[in-house]
Scaffold this motif. Structure first.
Motif, PDB file in Angstrom:
ATOM      1  N   ASN A  46      16.350 -11.168  28.360  1.00 45.11           N
ATOM      2  CA  ASN A  46      15.401 -10.187  28.916  1.00 45.11           C
ATOM      3  C   ASN A  46      15.024  -9.123  27.889  1.00 45.11           C
ATOM      4  O   ASN A  46      13.941  -8.552  27.936  1.00 45.11           O
ATOM      5  N   ARG A  47      15.950  -8.841  26.986  1.00 43.48           N
ATOM      6  CA  ARG A  47      15.687  -7.814  25.974  1.00 43.48           C
ATOM      7  C   ARG A  47      14.720  -8.325  24.910  1.00 43.48           C
ATOM      8  O   ARG A  47      13.874  -7.600  24.414  1.00 43.48           O
ATOM      9  N   LEU A  48      14.865  -9.564  24.521  1.00 45.70           N
ATOM     10  CA  LEU A  48      14.087 -10.092  23.403  1.00 45.70           C
ATOM     11  C   LEU A  48      12.669 -10.487  23.815  1.00 45.70           C
ATOM     12  O   LEU A  48      11.717 -10.254  23.068  1.00 45.70           O
ATOM     13  N   GLU A  49      12.538 -11.039  24.993  1.00 43.22           N
ATOM     14  CA  GLU A  49      11.244 -11.632  25.360  1.00 43.22           C
ATOM     15  C   GLU A  49      10.093 -10.617  25.370  1.00 43.22           C
ATOM     16  O   GLU A  49       9.015 -10.906  24.837  1.00 43.22           O
ATOM     17  N   PRO A  50      10.252  -9.399  25.971  1.00 45.52           N
ATOM     18  CA  PRO A  50       9.133  -8.438  25.925  1.00 45.52           C
ATOM     19  C   PRO A  50       8.730  -8.058  24.498  1.00 45.52           C
ATOM     20  O   PRO A  50       7.560  -7.812  24.232  1.00 45.52           O
ATOM     21  N   ILE A  51       9.730  -8.002  23.609  1.00 47.55           N
ATOM     22  CA  ILE A  51       9.419  -7.688  22.208  1.00 47.55           C
ATOM     23  C   ILE A  51       8.530  -8.776  21.626  1.00 47.55           C
ATOM     24  O   ILE A  51       7.513  -8.509  20.971  1.00 47.55           O
ATOM     25  N   LEU A  52       8.902 -10.009  21.886  1.00 50.28           N
ATOM     26  CA  LEU A  52       8.133 -11.122  21.337  1.00 50.28           C
ATOM     27  C   LEU A  52       6.732 -11.201  21.928  1.00 50.28           C
ATOM     28  O   LEU A  52       5.787 -11.629  21.255  1.00 50.28           O
ATOM     29  N   VAL A  53       6.587 -10.771  23.182  1.00 54.17           N
ATOM     30  CA  VAL A  53       5.266 -10.795  23.805  1.00 54.17           C
ATOM     31  C   VAL A  53       4.309  -9.881  23.045  1.00 54.17           C
ATOM     32  O   VAL A  53       3.158 -10.245  22.760  1.00 54.17           O
ATOM     33  N   HIS A  54       4.779  -8.657  22.730  1.00 57.80           N
ATOM     34  CA  HIS A  54       3.932  -7.733  21.958  1.00 57.80           C
ATOM     35  C   HIS A  54       3.570  -8.336  20.605  1.00 57.80           C
ATOM     36  O   HIS A  54       2.417  -8.261  20.161  1.00 57.80           O
ATOM     37  N   LEU A  55       4.557  -8.924  19.936  1.00 58.50           N
ATOM     38  CA  LEU A  55       4.298  -9.526  18.625  1.00 58.50           C
ATOM     39  C   LEU A  55       3.338 -10.710  18.754  1.00 58.50           C
ATOM     40  O   LEU A  55       2.478 -10.921  17.893  1.00 58.50           O
ATOM     41  N   ASN A  56       3.472 -11.452  19.824  1.00 56.54           N
ATOM     42  CA  ASN A  56       2.599 -12.605  20.044  1.00 56.54           C
ATOM     43  C   ASN A  56       1.150 -12.162  20.269  1.00 56.54           C
ATOM     44  O   ASN A  56       0.200 -12.785  19.784  1.00 56.54           O
ATOM     45  N   ASP A  57       0.994 -11.074  21.032  1.00 57.03           N
ATOM     46  CA  ASP A  57      -0.352 -10.550  21.265  1.00 57.03           C
ATOM     47  C   ASP A  57      -1.031 -10.198  19.939  1.00 57.03           C
ATOM     48  O   ASP A  57      -2.203 -10.505  19.719  1.00 57.03           O
ATOM     49  N   PHE A  58      -0.279  -9.521  19.075  1.00 55.94           N
ATOM     50  CA  PHE A  58      -0.878  -9.120  17.808  1.00 55.94           C
ATOM     51  C   PHE A  58      -1.126 -10.338  16.918  1.00 55.94           C
ATOM     52  O   PHE A  58      -2.140 -10.409  16.215  1.00 55.94           O
ATOM     53  N   SER A  59      -0.229 -11.299  16.940  1.00 53.93           N
ATOM     54  CA  SER A  59      -0.447 -12.529  16.163  1.00 53.93           C
ATOM     55  C   SER A  59      -1.700 -13.253  16.638  1.00 53.93           C
ATOM     56  O   SER A  59      -2.428 -13.854  15.843  1.00 53.93           O
TER      57      SER A  59
END
Length: 949
Positions: free
Chosen positions: A68-81
C-alpha cells in the motif's frame, strides 16, 4: 492511473533526450546495472517483482507491508512517465529508467528492511509529489523547444537521483556505513528536491502556455504577459560587464596608495572565499573617503564584472541610484517614463543574491546608517565598500573598517606641490609647503581647494600663509567656537569664496540650495526666470553662464561631468550657507523655489488630469526639492514667499502621487500644508484634496473623507457651487464613498459632477463617466456600468493599440474597469484579454507599484478561474514580490498569499497551502488588528485593498 494514448511526437529521440540518457549513465557508473534496469517494462511488472522480494511471512513486519505504501508512489511516477512518453515519443525507454532504478533500490534494501527502507520510501514519496501535476492529459498538447527542455530537465533530475541512490547503497552495503554517510546523502536529496520544485514550476507554466497557444488568437495578450514575465526573470549576464560609476576619474587623487591597497586586500574576490566581503571607509568630512572609493572603483574594472555606485545620503537619493543601476543591469526598462525606484532596490538586491558574477557595491556618503536598512544585500557573493562619517559603520553594517585620516605634513606638502605644478620645488619651497599642509591640518579637500586658489590667483607659496593668517583673523573676529578642523576649513572657504565676484559668486550661492550630487545644467538654464530677478539673469545667457561656471571649475569649487551635470562638495555648500546673511538666504532660496516651480505642472488653478508628459523633468527636479526643503529647515530660512514654497512642495507631491510613491508624498504634503499662509486658497484646497486622495489609495477612507470634504467646502466658497472645477471635488467624494461602500451617496456625487461638466462642456467629462461606471459596478450593475463607460468621449475612437500608444495612465484604469465589468458579465475570455493589455501597459509606464500589483492579482484570479493554475501562481508570486517592496503593501501581499493557498489546496499540495495561508492570515491581523477573527473568504481579503485602483 493515467492511460497513455498514442504519442503525438516522432519516436526518434531528440539530441536533448539522448543527452538526458547519457547523464543518467554517467551518474549510474555501473554498466551492468544499466542493462538490468532496461529489462523492466512497466509499473505492473515492477510491482510483481517487488512482491517477490518480500520474505515469506514478513508482510506485517516489512515496511512495504501489502505494498500500500509503494503503489501510490508508483502511480505518480507512472503519470509523469506517461507525459514524457506522449510529449517526447520516448515510450518504454523512459519508463524503464524509472522502474528499473526503483527495482534495484528495492533489491538492495528490502531484504534488510528497517528504518533505512522507510526513509528511502519517504524520499521517493516526496519526490513523486513534487513532480508536475497535469489535468486529465490532453494527447494533443502542443510542444515546443522550451516545453520539451523543461520536461526533460525534471525527468533527468528525478532519474539521476535514482542513479545516485543506487550508487550510495552499492558503496555503503552495511548499515553502519550507511548511517555514517547518510547526512551527505540526505543533503543531496534536499538539493534535488529544491531543483525539482523549481523545475516543476517551469513545466507547469510551460504546460499552461502550451494550452493557451492552442488557441493563440484568443490568448495572445496573456501569452505576451507570461512571456514578458519569463524574460524579466531570465539571466542578465549578457549586460556584463556593467560599470555604473557616475563620477569620472579625477586628476586630483594623490597619496592614498596604502588606503587603496588595504581596500583591495579586503574586497577583491579570492578563490574559495564565500559570502559578502565588506569594509567601511570612515573619517571626517573632506578627508577624501569618496575619492579613495572612486579611485578604487575605477582601478579594479578587471577584477569585477559589475561595479555599482549608490549615493546613500538619504532614502530618496539611494532609491534613485538603485533605479539607475537596475536600468543599467536591464532589470527594469531604461525608459524615462517608467521609473520605479522603490521596486528597483528589491530587484537589484535579488540580482546581487542570485548572480554568479563578481560584483562590487559602493554605498557613498552613508552618514545616516539607518538609510541602509533596506538596501544592504542579505545574500550573495560580492564586495561592499561603504563611506561614512560614522565610525560605527566599521562594525555594522560593514564587517570591518578603515579610518581615513588627514595627510601628515610630508604627504600633504607633496600633494600641494603637485596641485600647484611645482613637483621639482627647491628645499625652501618644500618647507613652506609643509608649513601650509600643517596649518591646513593635512585635509585633502582643503589642500585641493588651496592648490586651485594659488594657481588661479598666480600666488607664490611664500605669500600664502600671511594671506591665510589675515583671513583666519576674520574668522576669529566673528567669535565662532570652531574646532581646529572646522577653523581650517572655514579659513580656506573664506579665502576661496572671498575671491569670487559677479555671476560666479551668485551661481555658487544658488548651488548651495540644490542637491549637491547631480545638478542638471538644464534645470538652471531652461527654468531661469527671464525678467523676475536681475541677480540671476545671467542664467539666460549661454556665454555668461559658461564664464561663471568656468571660474568655479578653476577654483575647484565645483565639478562638471559629461552628462551636463554639476556636483558640489557638501562642505563647500555648508561654507557658502554659513557666509550668507539671513537676508541673502531668504532671497536666494526664494529664487531656487521659482526655478524649481517651473519643473512641475500647475495642478490647482484648473481641472487637469494626469501630467505624465512632464514626469521626466519632474524626476530630475525631485531631489532638489527634497534638498531645498531640508536646507530651509536646517538653516531656519525665513521664506520670502511661503505660499510659493508650499506650492512647490504641493506640485512635487502631485507628481509623487501620480507615481504612486504614497508615503513620500504623505510626508511632504504635511510640509506644504504647514507653509501655506493663505488657508483659504485654491492651492491650499488642492493640498487638502491631495491629502485625501493619498489616504484613499492606502485605504484610510475615513481620514480621506474628512480631507476631501474640507477641500470641497473651500472651493465652493471661492468659486461658487456651479463652477466646473467643483466637479473634481465631487468626483473625489464619490470615489471615497464608493470605497466605503456607501454607493448611494457615491452615485449622487458622481451625478452632480457629471451635470456640472456637461453644462461647462468640460473635456474632463470622461473622468466623471469612468468614476460613475466604477460605482455602478460596485452596486452590482455591470451592464449599466458598461453603458456609462461607453459614454467617455476619449474612448470612442480607441482600440487596444491606440490606447497603449497614448501613454496616459488614466486609460489603463478604464481598461481594468472594463475587464472587471466583463468578468461580472461572465465573459471570462474578454476579461483576460483586457486585463492583460492593462497589465502590459502598467508594467511599462507605472512599473511595479500598487496599480501593477493590483492588476497582476486580477489577471491571476482570472487565470485561476480558467484553469491555468501554473500561470496564475507565477503572476501571484510576482504580485507578492512587488507587494513586499511597498511600504504600504501588506494588504496586497496578504491577498496574494491567500489566493496562492487556495490554488495549492485545489492541487492537493497542503504543505504549500498551509504555509501561504498562515502568512496571509498573519498579515491580515497585522493590517486590521490583532483581535481580528480569522476569515478565509475572498471578501475578507479583498477588503484589505482598495476596490479600484
Amino acid at each position: 492511473m493515467t492511460k497513455v494514448p498514442g504519442p503525438v511526437m516522432p519516436t526518434a529521440y531528440s539530441p536533448l533526450w539522448e543527452k538526458a540518457l547519457e547523464r543518467y549513465r554517467k551518474e549510474l557508473k555501473d554498466g551492468d546495472d544499466y542493462d538490468h534496469i532496461m529489462d523492466v517494462g512497466s509499473m505492473e511488472e515492477l510491482l510483481n517483482q517487488a512482491r517477490a522480494l518480500e520474505p515469506t511471512g514478513s508482510r506485517s513486519k516489512t515496511p512495504l507491508g501489502s505494498l500500500n505504501r509503494l503503489e501510490p508512489i508508483l502511480v505518480h511516477l507512472n503519470d509523469f512517465s506517461a507525459v514524457i512518453a506522449i510529449c517526447l515519443g520516448a515510450n518504454a525507454k523512459s519508463a524503464a529508467l524509472v522502474w528499473g532504478s526503483i527495482r534495484i533500490i528495492l533489491t538492495l534494501l528490502v531484504p534488510a528492511g528497517g528504518d533505512m527502507l522507510r526513509d528511502v520510501l519517504n524520499m521517493l514519496e516526496e519526490l513523486s509529489l513534487s513532480l508536475p501535476r497535469f489535468r486529465a492529459y490532453e494527447n494533443t498538447l502542443p510542444m515546443n523547444d522550451s516545453f520539451e527542455s523543461a520536461l526533460l530537465a525534471v525527468y533527468t533530475e528525478m532519474t539521476c537521483f535514482c542513479a545516485r541512490t543506487i550508487n550510495f547503497f552499492r558503496n555503503n552495503p552495511h548499515s553502519v556505513l550507511q548511517r555514517k554517510s547518510w547526512s551527505d546523502f540526505d543533503g543531496d536529496f534536499q538539493q534535488t528536491m529544491r531543483r525539482l520544485k523549481r523545475l516543476s514550476q517551469t513545466v507547469d507554466s510551460e504546460a499552461d502556455s502550451a494550452r493557451m497557444r492552442a488557441d493563440g488568437e484568443r490568448n495572445a495578450e496573456i501569452l505576451a504577459v507570461m512571456h514578458a514575465l519569463q524574460i524579466s526573470k531570465s539571466n542578465h549576464h549578457e549586460v556584463l560587464p556593467c560599470y555604473c560609476i557616475p563620477l569620472g576619474v579625477t586628476d586630483r587623487f594623490y597619496g592614498r596608495d596604502s588606503e587603496v591597497n588595504h581596500v583591495q586586500k579586503v574586497l577583491e574576490p579570492e578563490l574559495g572565499r564565500s559570502g559578502i566581503q565588506s569594509i567601511a571607509l570612515y573619517g571626517m568630512g573632506g578627508v577624501g573617503k569618496t575619492q579613495v572609493a572612486l579611485h578604487y572603483a575605477n582601478s579594479c574594472r578587471e577584477t569585477f564584472d559589475a561595479i555599482l555606485w549608490i549615493s546613500a545620503d538619504n532614502t530618496m537619493k539611494l532609491a534613485q541610484s538603485f533605479l539607475e543601476v537596475a536600468q543599467r543591469l536591464e532589470l527594469v526598462p531604461e525608459n524615462q517614463e517608467a521609473q520605479d525606484s522603490a521596486a528597483a532596490i528589491t530587484k537589484v538586491k535579488t540580482w546581487l543574491g542570485q548572480t554568479k558574477c563578481r560584483w562590487l557595491l559602493i554605498l557613498d556618503n552613508a552618514d545616516d546608517l539607518t538609510v541602509l536598512k533596506h538596501a544592504w544585500p542579505s545574500s550573495g557573493h560580492g564586495s561592499i565598500l561603504l563611506t561614512s562619517r560614522d565610525f560605527s559603520s566599521s562594525f555594522s553594517p560593514a564587517s570591518e573598517g578603515l579610518h581615513v585620516k588627514p595627510f601628515d605634513d610630508i604627504a600633504g606638502a607633496s600633494v600641494l606641490l603637485t596641485l600647484c605644478n611645482q613637483e621639482a620645488a627647491t628645499a625652501s619651497v618644500q618647507s613652506i609647503a609643509k608649513d601650509i599642509a600643517h596649518v591646513l591640518g593635512g585635509l585633502p579637500l582643503a589642500l585641493t581647494q588651496i592648490g586651485g586658489f594659488i594657481v588661479q590667483q598666480r600666488l607664490a607659496l611664500k605669500d600664502f600663509l600671511p594671506l591665510y593668517e589675515r583671513n583666519s583673523a576674520k574668522i576669529d573676529a566673528r567669535k565662532s567656537h570652531l574646532s581646529d578642523y572646522d577653523h581650517s576649513l572655514s579659513t580656506v572657504w573664506e579665502m576661496a569664496l572671498e575671491q569670487l565676484s559677479g555671476h560666479a559668486r551668485d551661481l555658487q550661492k544658488l548651488l548651495a540650495f540644490l542637491d549637491p550630487d547631480r545638478i542638471y545644467e538644464s534645470i538652471l538654464t531652461d527654468n531661469a526666470a527671464e525678467e523676475e530677478d536681475e541677480q540671476f539673469a545671467f542664467l539666460n545667457d549661454e556665454m555668461d553662464f559658461l564664464d561663471a561656471k568656468e571660474i568655479l571649475l578653476r577654483g575647484a569649487l565645483i565639478e562638471r561631468f559629461d552628462d551636463a551635470t554639476i556636483s558640489v562638495h557638501r562642505l563647500v555648500q555648508s561654507a557658502v550657507l554659513t557666509r550668507l546673511s539671513t537676508e541673502e538666504k531668504t532671497k536666494i532660496s526664494s529664487y531656487a523655489v521659482k526655478l524649481l516651480l517651473k519643473g512641475f505642472p500647475n495642478t490647482w488653478e484648473s481641472d487637469v488630469g494626469h501630467q505624465f508628459s512632464a514626469w521626466k523633468f519632474c524626476e530630475m527636479c525631485l531631489p532638489h526639492v527634497n534638498f531645498l526643503v531640508s536646507q530651509v529647515r536646517k538653516w531656519k530660512v525665513k521664506l520670502m514667499d511661503p505660499q510659493s514654497f508650499a506650492d512647490l512642495v504641493l506640485r512635487c507631491c502631485w507628481y509623487l502621487y501620480e507615481r504612486e510613491n504614497y508615503y513620500q508624498a504623505l510626508n511632504m504634503i504635511q510640509i506644504a500644508l504647514d507653509n501655506f499662509t493663505n488657508k483659504h486658497s485654491l492651492a491650499y484646497a488642492s493640498a487638502i484634496d491631495l491629502h485625501g486622495l493619498l489616504q484613499l489609495d492606502i485605504d484610510e477612507t475615513r481620514i480621506a473623507l474628512e480631507n476631501v470634504e474640507v477641500a470641497l467646502k473651500i472651493r465652493e466658497e471661492i468659486l461658487g457651487v456651479d463652477d466646473a472645477f467643483i466637479a473634481s471635488s465631487l468626483n473625489n467624494l464619490g470615489l471615497v464613498y464608493t470605497e466605503i461602500g456607501d454607493t448611494t451617496r457615491a452615485f449622487e456625487y458622481h451625478q452632480r459632477a457629471i451635470n456640472l461638466r456637461l453644462r461647462a462642456m468640460s473635456n474632463r467629462i470622461g473622468n466623471s463617466y469612468s468614476n460613475m461606471s466604477n460605482t455602478l459596478l460596485r452596486m452590482g450593475k455591470p451592464d449599466e456600468a458598461e453603458g456609462m463607460l461607453a459614454r467617455c468621449p476619449s474612448l470612442k475612437d480607441f482600440n487596444d493599440e491606440t490606447f497603449l500608444s497614448t501613454g496616459n495612465p488614466r486609460f489603463s484604469g478604464d481598461m481594468v474597469l472594463l475587464a472587471r465589468i466583463r468578468l461580472r458579465q461572465g465573459r471570462l475570455d474578454d476579461a483576460i484579454r483586457l486585463s492583460s493589455k492593462a497589465l502590459t501597459f502598467r508594467q511599462s509606464v507605472l512599473v511595479n507599484r500598487h496599480k501593477t500589483c493590483d492588476t497582476l492579482y486580477l489577471v491571476a484570479d482570472l487565470l485561476q478561474r480558467s484553469g491555468n493554475m501554473a500561470s496564475a501562481k507565477s503572476l501571484l508570486r510576482e504580485c507578492a514580490t512587488i507587494a513586499e517592496s511597498l511600504p504600504e503593501g501588506k494588504g496586497y501581499l496578504a491577498r496574494a498569499k491567500w489566493k496562492l493557498s487556495i490554488i495549492y489546496t485545489s492541487e492537493g499540495d497542503m504543505i504549500q497551502s498551509a504555509t501561504n495561508a498562515k502568512v496571509a492570515h498573519d498579515l491580515r491581523r497585522e493590517v486590521l488588528g490583532t483581535e481580528t477573527p480569522d476569515d478565509d473568504s475572498e471578501a475578507a481579503f479583498d477588503k484589505l485593498v482598495v476596490f479600484m485602483l
